[in-house]
Scaffold this motif. Sequence first.
Motif, PDB file in Angstrom:
ATOM      1  N   ILE A 165       0.834  -1.207   0.000  1.00  0.00           N
ATOM      2  CA  ILE A 165       0.000   0.000   0.000  1.00  0.00           C
ATOM      3  C   ILE A 165       0.864   1.250   0.000  1.00  0.00           C
ATOM      4  CG2 ILE A 165      -1.607   1.343   1.420  1.00  0.00           C
ATOM      5  CD1 ILE A 165      -2.895  -1.364   2.220  1.00  0.00           C
ATOM      6  N   VAL A 166       1.920   1.244   0.790  1.00  0.00           N
ATOM      7  CA  VAL A 166       2.835   2.394   0.828  1.00  0.00           C
ATOM      8  C   VAL A 166       3.466   2.621  -0.538  1.00  0.00           C
ATOM      9  CG1 VAL A 166       5.038   3.220   1.750  1.00  0.00           C
ATOM     10  CG2 VAL A 166       3.310   2.286   3.299  1.00  0.00           C
ATOM     11  N   ARG A 167       3.943   1.543  -1.147  1.00  0.00           N
ATOM     12  CA  ARG A 167       4.570   1.686  -2.476  1.00  0.00           C
ATOM     13  C   ARG A 167       3.575   2.211  -3.502  1.00  0.00           C
ATOM     14  NH1 ARG A 167       7.262  -3.273  -0.982  1.00  0.00           N
ATOM     15  NH2 ARG A 167       5.768  -4.513  -2.183  1.00  0.00           N
ATOM     16  N   SER A 168       2.342   1.717  -3.430  1.00  0.00           N
ATOM     17  CA  SER A 168       1.318   2.175  -4.361  1.00  0.00           C
ATOM     18  C   SER A 168       1.003   3.647  -4.146  1.00  0.00           C
ATOM     19  CB  SER A 168       0.051   1.323  -4.182  1.00  0.00           C
ATOM     20  OG  SER A 168      -0.944   1.710  -5.101  1.00  0.00           O
ATOM     21  N   PHE A 169       0.832   4.047  -2.883  1.00  0.00           N
ATOM     22  CA  PHE A 169       0.537   5.455  -2.596  1.00  0.00           C
ATOM     23  C   PHE A 169       1.666   6.350  -3.097  1.00  0.00           C
ATOM     24  CE2 PHE A 169       0.526   9.365  -0.266  1.00  0.00           C
ATOM     25  CZ  PHE A 169      -0.812   9.683  -0.117  1.00  0.00           C
ATOM     26  N   ASN A 170       2.886   5.986  -2.766  1.00  0.00           N
ATOM     27  CA  ASN A 170       4.025   6.828  -3.151  1.00  0.00           C
ATOM     28  C   ASN A 170       4.196   6.896  -4.669  1.00  0.00           C
ATOM     29  OD1 ASN A 170       4.558   7.368  -0.475  1.00  0.00           O
ATOM     30  ND2 ASN A 170       6.254   5.932  -0.302  1.00  0.00           N
ATOM     31  N   SER A 171       3.842   5.831  -5.373  1.00  0.00           N
ATOM     32  CA  SER A 171       3.985   5.847  -6.836  1.00  0.00           C
ATOM     33  C   SER A 171       2.956   6.776  -7.485  1.00  0.00           C
ATOM     34  CB  SER A 171       3.839   4.428  -7.400  1.00  0.00           C
ATOM     35  OG  SER A 171       2.508   3.956  -7.277  1.00  0.00           O
ATOM     36  N   TYR A 172       1.781   6.868  -6.879  1.00  0.00           N
ATOM     37  CA  TYR A 172       0.736   7.749  -7.410  1.00  0.00           C
ATOM     38  C   TYR A 172       0.934   9.205  -7.000  1.00  0.00           C
ATOM     39  CZ  TYR A 172      -2.378   3.968  -8.986  1.00  0.00           C
ATOM     40  OH  TYR A 172      -2.929   2.901  -9.645  1.00  0.00           O
ATOM     41  N   TYR A 173       1.322   9.436  -5.746  1.00  0.00           N
ATOM     42  CA  TYR A 173       1.225  10.772  -5.179  1.00  0.00           C
ATOM     43  C   TYR A 173       2.551  11.387  -4.731  1.00  0.00           C
ATOM     44  CZ  TYR A 173      -3.564   9.017  -4.879  1.00  0.00           C
ATOM     45  OH  TYR A 173      -4.785   8.462  -5.170  1.00  0.00           O
ATOM     46  N   GLY A 174       3.643  10.625  -4.818  1.00  0.00           N
ATOM     47  CA  GLY A 174       4.928  11.149  -4.368  1.00  0.00           C
ATOM     48  C   GLY A 174       5.371  10.483  -3.069  1.00  0.00           C
ATOM     49  N   GLU A 175       6.639  10.659  -2.736  1.00  0.00           N
ATOM     50  CA  GLU A 175       7.232   9.979  -1.578  1.00  0.00           C
ATOM     51  C   GLU A 175       6.792  10.651  -0.273  1.00  0.00           C
ATOM     52  OE1 GLU A 175       9.184   7.209  -1.590  1.00  0.00           O
ATOM     53  OE2 GLU A 175       8.773   7.052  -3.733  1.00  0.00           O
ATOM     54  N   VAL A 176       5.645  10.212   0.207  1.00  0.00           N
ATOM     55  CA  VAL A 176       5.074  10.774   1.437  1.00  0.00           C
ATOM     56  C   VAL A 176       5.182   9.786   2.599  1.00  0.00           C
ATOM     57  CG1 VAL A 176       2.960  11.601   2.537  1.00  0.00           C
ATOM     58  CG2 VAL A 176       3.482  12.253   0.170  1.00  0.00           C
ATOM     59  N   LEU A 177       4.852   8.530   2.326  1.00  0.00           N
ATOM     60  CA  LEU A 177       4.791   7.515   3.376  1.00  0.00           C
ATOM     61  C   LEU A 177       6.096   6.737   3.482  1.00  0.00           C
ATOM     62  CD1 LEU A 177       1.203   6.132   2.654  1.00  0.00           C
ATOM     63  CD2 LEU A 177       1.879   7.868   4.336  1.00  0.00           C
ATOM     64  N   VAL A 178       6.324   6.172   4.660  1.00  0.00           N
ATOM     65  CA  VAL A 178       7.531   5.370   4.925  1.00  0.00           C
ATOM     66  C   VAL A 178       7.187   3.896   4.775  1.00  0.00           C
ATOM     67  CG1 VAL A 178       9.199   4.699   6.695  1.00  0.00           C
ATOM     68  CG2 VAL A 178       8.492   7.097   6.482  1.00  0.00           C
ATOM     69  N   GLU A 179       8.030   3.164   4.054  1.00  0.00           N
ATOM     70  CA  GLU A 179       7.833   1.724   3.889  1.00  0.00           C
ATOM     71  C   GLU A 179       8.465   1.004   5.078  1.00  0.00           C
ATOM     72  OE1 GLU A 179       8.785  -1.793   0.614  1.00  0.00           O
ATOM     73  OE2 GLU A 179       8.737   0.305  -0.025  1.00  0.00           O
ATOM     74  N   PRO A 180       7.665   0.362   5.912  1.00  0.00           N
ATOM     75  CA  PRO A 180       8.183  -0.211   7.160  1.00  0.00           C
ATOM     76  C   PRO A 180       8.893  -1.536   6.960  1.00  0.00           C
ATOM     77  CG  PRO A 180       5.865  -0.693   6.979  1.00  0.00           C
ATOM     78  CD  PRO A 180       6.214   0.155   5.783  1.00  0.00           C
ATOM     79  N   GLU A 181       9.773  -1.851   7.892  1.00  0.00           N
ATOM     80  CA  GLU A 181      10.479  -3.127   7.910  1.00  0.00           C
ATOM     81  C   GLU A 181       9.987  -3.958   9.095  1.00  0.00           C
ATOM     82  OE1 GLU A 181      12.624  -4.197   5.698  1.00  0.00           O
ATOM     83  OE2 GLU A 181      12.793  -2.323   4.537  1.00  0.00           O
ATOM     84  N   ALA A 182       9.981  -5.270   8.918  1.00  0.00           N
ATOM     85  CA  ALA A 182       9.589  -6.176   9.996  1.00  0.00           C
ATOM     86  C   ALA A 182      10.775  -6.431  10.916  1.00  0.00           C
ATOM     87  CB  ALA A 182       9.090  -7.495   9.427  1.00  0.00           C
ATOM     88  N   MET A 183      10.467  -6.635  12.187  1.00  0.00           N
ATOM     89  CA  MET A 183      11.480  -7.042  13.157  1.00  0.00           C
ATOM     90  C   MET A 183      10.952  -8.294  13.859  1.00  0.00           C
ATOM     91  SD  MET A 183      12.949  -5.031  16.518  1.00  0.00           S
ATOM     92  CE  MET A 183      13.850  -3.789  15.601  1.00  0.00           C
TER      93      MET A 183
END
Length: 340
Positions: A165-183
């Motif tokens: 979802i983050v990648r999709s949002f950022n591809s449409y609207y610009g780099e706004v959201l952070v893509e999280p990593e699992a721990m």
Amino acid sequence: MTKKVLLTGDRPSGQLHLGHYVGSLKNRLALQNSGDYTCYVLIADVQALTDNFATPQKVRESVYEVALDYLAVGLDPALTTIAIQSQIPAIAELTIFYLNLVSLARVERNPTVKAELTTKNFGAGVPCGFVIYPVSQAADITFCKAHVVPVGVDQLPMLEQTREIVRSFNSYYGEVLVEPEAMLAEDEQSRRLPGTDGNDNKMSKSLGNAIYLADSAEVLWEKVRSMYTDPQHLRVEDPGHIEGNTVFTYLDVFDPDKAEVARLKEHYQRGGLGDIKVKKYLFEVLEAELAPIRQRREEYMQDLGYVRQVLEEGTRKANEVAAETLNAVKTAMHINYFES
């Protein structure tokens, strides 16, 4: 150095148990105290309502039970923001926007959703809120722009959904959201602590195989005494098996004296060590861990006004951060109509 943002949380469906403790709470405490992260912990009552919508009072009461457990294990409101999901309106708005970025078929393919649907027995009456909760969870994670999300193995598909979802949002609207990593927890046994019944099930309230952080010493002993061991170990002098023996699994996880655990295993396997003696030893190990938590919990129960204050202040802080993220999202989507 800028700290990374860490987000984690729990559905308030009752008191927290040992599975939560070794699978996430101890790790959260270490991460909080490391000083490397800005920590948020979300009490996900909206998600809890997806399958408890007919009993909201149960969820309401559980919010305080979970908060008590958080404070009792050592989460510090000065270092960790503890917030209630339903009291952060921006999460709901973000969920609505994100729903346009993922198909229903993709959500239904989510392995975690599929697995949980089989256990909930909804039949044909599956609530829409339950099916789309991976999207709501994406809003939970992104409202504070979390970089890191501690999860169990069973939750990895949920985090991957958020990343998509983050990648999709950022591809449409610009780099706004952070893509999280699992721990993930380093210790594989801690990631999925079995229940006391030995049926290869994860510890769960619904399965009645849980030891709770709030259990008294008397209740703890009764649960340990009834734990699954080796059904072939009928007499003390018989050799026993440690594989699949829940008592030894717990000793591996909870006893810091690994040399003593190894000695007990060797003795049990050659024969001459009874189950009740091993269970008494495990009880002592668990009681040493849980007694201080239980005492702190009882102290906080005497001051529920303070617990409420912690939740109110944490939710206020979370709302400030969420409002900033929502504003950035609306600006990127060009739906900030009344701003110059």
